[in-house]
Enzyme design. Structure first.
Site, short mmCIF file in Angstrom:
data_model
loop_
_atom_site.label_atom_id
_atom_site.label_comp_id
_atom_site.label_asym_id
_atom_site.label_seq_id
_atom_site.Cartn_x
_atom_site.Cartn_y
_atom_site.Cartn_z
N PHE A 52 38.95 23.00 -29.70
CA PHE A 52 37.75 23.56 -29.11
C PHE A 52 38.15 24.64 -28.11
O PHE A 52 39.09 24.43 -27.33
CB PHE A 52 36.94 22.48 -28.37
CG PHE A 52 36.26 21.52 -29.30
CD1 PHE A 52 37.00 20.54 -29.97
CD2 PHE A 52 34.90 21.58 -29.52
CE1 PHE A 52 36.39 19.66 -30.85
CE2 PHE A 52 34.27 20.69 -30.40
CZ PHE A 52 35.01 19.74 -31.06
N TYR A 66 39.28 29.57 -22.47
CA TYR A 66 39.98 28.74 -23.44
C TYR A 66 40.31 29.42 -24.76
O TYR A 66 41.23 29.00 -25.44
CB TYR A 66 39.21 27.43 -23.64
CG TYR A 66 39.43 26.47 -22.49
CD1 TYR A 66 38.83 26.68 -21.27
CD2 TYR A 66 40.31 25.41 -22.63
CE1 TYR A 66 39.07 25.83 -20.20
CE2 TYR A 66 40.55 24.55 -21.57
CZ TYR A 66 39.93 24.76 -20.36
OH TYR A 66 40.17 23.93 -19.31
N ASP A 151 43.74 18.90 -27.80
CA ASP A 151 43.39 19.94 -26.83
C ASP A 151 43.90 21.29 -27.32
O ASP A 151 44.89 21.35 -28.04
CB ASP A 151 44.07 19.65 -25.48
CG ASP A 151 43.23 18.76 -24.58
OD1 ASP A 151 42.26 18.15 -25.07
OD2 ASP A 151 43.56 18.68 -23.37
N VAL A 152 43.28 22.35 -26.85
CA VAL A 152 43.71 23.69 -27.27
C VAL A 152 44.75 24.28 -26.33
O VAL A 152 45.50 25.19 -26.71
CB VAL A 152 42.48 24.62 -27.38
CG1 VAL A 152 41.93 25.02 -26.00
CG2 VAL A 152 42.82 25.85 -28.19
N ASP A 153 44.83 23.78 -25.09
CA ASP A 153 45.74 24.38 -24.11
C ASP A 153 47.15 23.83 -24.31
O ASP A 153 47.76 23.28 -23.39
CB ASP A 153 45.23 24.16 -22.67
CG ASP A 153 44.95 22.70 -22.35
OD1 ASP A 153 44.81 21.88 -23.29
OD2 ASP A 153 44.87 22.38 -21.15
N THR A 185 44.79 4.30 -15.57
CA THR A 185 43.55 4.83 -14.99
C THR A 185 42.36 4.64 -15.93
O THR A 185 41.60 5.56 -16.22
CB THR A 185 43.73 6.33 -14.65
OG1 THR A 185 44.21 7.01 -15.81
CG2 THR A 185 44.71 6.51 -13.51
N GLU A 243 38.32 10.58 -22.35
CA GLU A 243 39.56 9.79 -22.44
C GLU A 243 39.31 8.32 -22.09
O GLU A 243 39.91 7.42 -22.71
CB GLU A 243 40.60 10.38 -21.48
CG GLU A 243 41.97 9.75 -21.55
CD GLU A 243 42.98 10.57 -20.76
OE1 GLU A 243 43.62 11.45 -21.35
OE2 GLU A 243 43.11 10.34 -19.54
#
Ligand code: UD2
Ligand code: MN
Length: 292
Positions: A52, A66, A151-153, A185, A243
């Protein structure tokens, strides 16, 4: 090479290679890629990978656009991702004209899908579940055998092949690797649909890397989206957004394969001895770099 010789080089004793429910944890030197490639070629498998890239997100004073991550993602994907197999890259974006047309190897293609974006980055991240669910139902089912949702990064920096594929897989979060369960977490508010009590939970999985066959991804994304909407009605948002809901899903729907942190790493975490390969790395780009 005899079977025995080839087996002896595919063994690890320094890391956990099997979950308590007998799913493989994929590390370098636990599998033979040639054997796996032959199996997947026989089935003529096509793999979809989804990313995305929408509008901007402000974070720590830097503005990130992005779509800027897409070329590197695809270029490195062509070098390392499922080499020799059929691949569809699905790029979800609100800025179709910002996505360049790129060269692909034979049998591989890029599909740009126009989608809405959201004001808050948390919503952008979370709504991926809804879009993946809808596209799994309407489109992916007829086009690919497996989906890899990331993820795209990010950029590929070493081989990622069919060894990752399974009906349902998740990835160990590199930042939580080796942490005690009570320090994971997870969402700890009992009112939230993502709630996990302190005495439950197997691993802490990353929101930015999961996959499986289309049916399983449909079920996963449908669960996560519904849970997020139920929480939204209660004015609750889980601590790590999508997440947190993903971790809740995996607690009660165990993945059939688990990817080691080789498959998702941040260079800032260094190179611990257990990490024999860094296959997929987070990219950090600041405002200045993105502009130039
Ligand atoms: C590697 C990893 O496990 N990353 C997870 C981590 O995110 P990160 O802190 O890595 O979040 P992020 O900024 O990468 O956002 C997640 C993804 O949403 C997309 N995006 C986001 C904002 C925006 O304006 N436009 C856009 O396109 C983009 O594909 C991006 O990669 O925590 C998030 C929830 O807090 C998600 O669970 C991410 O998957
Ligand atoms: Mn990210």
């Amino acid at each position: 090479m005899s079977v025995i010789t080839s087996f002896s080089s595919h063994r690890r004793t320094d890391v956990l290679v099997l979950t308590p429910w007998l799913a493989p944890i994929v590390w370098n030197d636990t599998y033979n890629l040639a054997v796996l490639n032959a199996q997947f070629h026989q089935r003529n498998v096509c793999v979809g990978i989804t990313i995305f890239a929408t509008k901007k997100r402000k974070m720590k004073g830097n503005s990130r656009i992005y779509t800027v991550f897409v070329p590197t993602f695809i270029e490195t994907g062509e070098k390392y991702f499922m080499v020799g197999h059929k691949v569809n890259y699905y790029v979800f974006t609100d800025r179709v004209s910002d996505i360049p047309i790129m060269e692909m190897a034979e049998g591989r293609q890029m599909r740009v899908l126009r989608v809405p974006t959201y004001q808050r980055w948390q919503d952008v991240s979370m709504r991926r579940m809804e879009m993946l669910r809808d596209y799994s139902h309407q489109r992916f089912r007829g086009e690919v055998d497996y989906l890899v949702c990331v993820d795209v990064d990010m950029r590929f920096s070493d081989e990622v092949g069919v060894e990752i594929l399974s009906d349902l897989f998740g990835t160990l979060h590199p930042g939580m690797y080796g942490a005690k369960r009570e320090h994971y977490t997870y969402e700890r508010n009992p009112q939230s649909e993502a709630y996990i009590p302190f005495d439950e939970g197997d691993f802490y999985y990353a929101g930015g890397y999961f996959g499986g066959n289309i049916e399983e991804i449909y079920k996963l994304t449908n669960f996560c989206h519904d849970a997020m909407m139920a929480d939204k009605d209660k004015n609750i948002e889980a601590v790590w957004h999508d997440e947190s809901y993903l971790n809740k899903y995996f607690l009660y729907h165990k993945p059939t394969k688990v990817l080691s942190p080789e498959y998702l790493w941040y260079n800032g975490f260094g190179t611990p001895a257990f990490l024999r390969r860094k296959r997929f790395l987070a990219v950090w780009k600041n405002h200045q770099e993105i502009r130039n």
